[in-house]
Design an enzyme around this catalytic site. Sequence first.
Site, short mmCIF file in Angstrom:
data_model
loop_
_atom_site.label_atom_id
_atom_site.label_comp_id
_atom_site.label_asym_id
_atom_site.label_seq_id
_atom_site.Cartn_x
_atom_site.Cartn_y
_atom_site.Cartn_z
N ASP A 42 0.72 -1.70 0.16
CA ASP A 42 0.00 -0.10 0.67
C ASP A 42 1.00 1.18 -0.13
OD1 ASP A 42 -2.07 -1.63 0.03
OD2 ASP A 42 -2.45 -1.50 2.21
N TYR A 43 0.12 2.60 -0.20
CA TYR A 43 0.94 3.29 -1.13
C TYR A 43 1.44 4.52 0.58
CZ TYR A 43 1.12 8.98 -1.28
OH TYR A 43 1.88 9.76 -1.80
#
Length: 179
Positions: A42-43
Amino acid sequence: MLIAFNKPFNVLCQFTDRSQPPRATLAGFGLPANVYAAGRLDYDSEGLLLLTDDGTLAHRLTDPRHKQAKTYWVQVEGVPSEDKLQALRDGVQLNDGPTLPARVELLPAAPKLWERTPPVRFRKTVPDSWLAITLREGRNRQVRRMTAAVGLPTLRLVRAVMGPYALDDLQPGQWRQLD
């Protein structure tokens, strides 16, 4: 070719971003041409990301049928009771179904990590703890959803191991070619 990359916080696991304003991507780290991420991180998560130019290898690393173990170091808000740790170990009910059992350990101290930019917000009155969570499945934002389900919101998430590959001493933004 197989690359181990330490993905920094707030970097996309792709080489382009069409959003406005554009976000940081893998393109800014001097990675070899023609590699792509084997799986996602994830970012707002950090740590080990594997990149390859070999589709068969990428499939072996990421397909749920191969059940590659992934270990995450997770800073959570609060101090987990044994009941909460056991709930994570047994599998928790999420909105998309129950998770598989996981290996979960309460770490005696924070792992030796780099400073995160921006840092995790420190609150004097709210303790935090570090867990090592090893999964063999990879649903969207699974670790964050699991810890939230037992009342332990995730503050920081770092993937340390994926299958036989470990982050070791790579610093954020650094990469190395693996054998």
